[in-house]
Design a protein around this motif. Structure first.
Motif, PDB file in Angstrom:
ATOM      1  N   PRO A  86       6.734  -1.026   5.447  1.00 20.71           N
ATOM      2  CA  PRO A  86       5.755  -1.984   5.982  1.00 20.71           C
ATOM      3  C   PRO A  86       4.874  -1.402   7.083  1.00 20.71           C
ATOM      4  O   PRO A  86       3.659  -1.638   7.100  1.00 20.71           O
ATOM      5  CB  PRO A  86       6.646  -3.118   6.504  1.00 20.71           C
ATOM      6  N   GLY A  92      -3.389  -0.864   5.671  1.00 21.69           N
ATOM      7  CA  GLY A  92      -3.908  -1.144   4.336  1.00 21.69           C
ATOM      8  C   GLY A  92      -4.249   0.088   3.539  1.00 21.69           C
ATOM      9  O   GLY A  92      -4.815  -0.001   2.432  1.00 21.69           O
ATOM     10  N   LEU A 115       4.805  -3.319  -2.530  1.00 19.51           N
ATOM     11  CA  LEU A 115       4.144  -3.895  -1.365  1.00 19.51           C
ATOM     12  C   LEU A 115       2.646  -3.579  -1.374  1.00 19.51           C
ATOM     13  O   LEU A 115       1.827  -4.422  -0.985  1.00 19.51           O
ATOM     14  CB  LEU A 115       4.787  -3.369  -0.079  1.00 19.51           C
ATOM     15  N   GLN A 118       1.117  -5.991  -3.703  1.00 16.59           N
ATOM     16  CA  GLN A 118       1.148  -7.337  -3.119  1.00 16.59           C
ATOM     17  C   GLN A 118       0.087  -7.510  -2.031  1.00 16.59           C
ATOM     18  O   GLN A 118      -0.567  -8.557  -1.937  1.00 16.59           O
ATOM     19  CB  GLN A 118       2.533  -7.590  -2.535  1.00 16.59           C
ATOM     20  N   ASP A 119      -0.114  -6.467  -1.209  1.00 18.94           N
ATOM     21  CA  ASP A 119      -1.031  -6.548  -0.067  1.00 18.94           C
ATOM     22  C   ASP A 119      -2.421  -6.001  -0.379  1.00 18.94           C
ATOM     23  O   ASP A 119      -3.259  -5.918   0.542  1.00 18.94           O
ATOM     24  CB  ASP A 119      -0.444  -5.776   1.125  1.00 18.94           C
ATOM     25  N   ASP A 120      -2.654  -5.609  -1.624  1.00 20.36           N
ATOM     26  CA  ASP A 120      -3.941  -5.003  -1.996  1.00 20.36           C
ATOM     27  C   ASP A 120      -4.255  -3.788  -1.133  1.00 20.36           C
ATOM     28  O   ASP A 120      -5.401  -3.577  -0.699  1.00 20.36           O
ATOM     29  CB  ASP A 120      -5.081  -6.021  -1.891  1.00 20.36           C
ATOM     30  N   ALA A 121      -3.235  -2.992  -0.880  1.00 20.34           N
ATOM     31  CA  ALA A 121      -3.405  -1.777  -0.082  1.00 20.34           C
ATOM     32  C   ALA A 121      -3.718  -0.590  -0.995  1.00 20.34           C
ATOM     33  O   ALA A 121      -3.466  -0.625  -2.204  1.00 20.34           O
ATOM     34  CB  ALA A 121      -2.141  -1.503   0.728  1.00 20.34           C
TER      35      ALA A 121
END
Length: 225
Positions: A86, A92, A115, A118-121
């Motif tokens: 995280p 990002g 992740l 999920q976070d559009d990173a």
């Protein structure tokens, strides 16, 4: 009676700075696809991309260029853990350097890919060989890694090879001339790693011997190599 033996000069391992800006990147057919990927961000075909190429081919340089543009953090693949994922993705964008077979935490990598989606990173992974060559125990991770779009850096052509010699010498503040560049071009193996090793050898021995870096010195050092 005073000794006539001259003291041997030691070569000090002084740090040298490798320039990793966009302006310092040497372009050529071998890396044009990889450079196009970096320049096209954020319009990537996938939010997770993979750069594959041999040691010294410019993967880290390209990753540094992208990190500057994207505000990406960076981590070595072997240092990534599930707990650190995280924080690594907090901006990002993340560079994961030098993904190697059997030298990374599979669960951490799986967590990272989930992740990021999920976070559009954005994630840029560098590796020496493609994931298809890896033995991966987690089936879901294996399929996901092998599905990541890959851009491959190819062996250098003549122009890029000569440019690399000049650049690596410049990074070490070594002054070189055309006879030396031509000699190295025709003498050493046509690979990124061979250029780096030859330039390092020249630099080290020139300092130790107190001699300028010339074609003659290169011939002496590489004759039996």
């Amino acid at each position: 009676m005073a000794s006539s033996v001259q003291p041997r000069q030691l070569a000090l391992a002084l740090p040298h700075e490798e320039k990793l800006t966009r302006d310092d990147f040497l372009e050529g057919p071998a890396n044009e696809a990889a450079l196009a990927l970096i320049d096209s961000w954020p319009d990537w075909p996938n939010r997770i991309m993979l750069l594959v190429g041999p040691d010294g081919s410019g993967k880290s340089h390209l990753a540094a260029i992208w990190a500057e543009s994207a505000g990406a953090r960076a981590t070595a693949a072997h240092a990534l853990t599930a707990d650190t994922v995280p924080a690594a993705l907090a901006t990002g964008a993340l560079v994961v350097e030098d993904l190697r077979p059997s030298d990374f935490d599979e669960r951490a990598m799986f967590h990272l890919m989930n992740l990021a989606r999920q976070d559009d990173a954005y994630v840029l992974i560098t590796a020496r060989v493609p994931p298809s060559a890896f033995e991966i125990e987690l089936r879901d991770l294996r399929s996901r890694l092998r599905a990541v779009p890959t851009v491959t850096l190819l062996p250098p052509d003549d122009q890029l090879f000569r440019g690399l010699i000049v650049k690596f010498c410049a990074d070490r503040q070594m002054s070189v001339d055309e006879p030396l560049v031509s000699y190295l071009t025709n003498r050493i193996e046509r690979s990124y790693a061979a250029v780096r090793q030859a330039v390092e050898l020249l630099d080290t021995e020139a300092l130790r011997l107190g001699r300028p870096v010339t074609r003659a010195l290169a011939a002496e050092l590489l004759r039996d190599a």
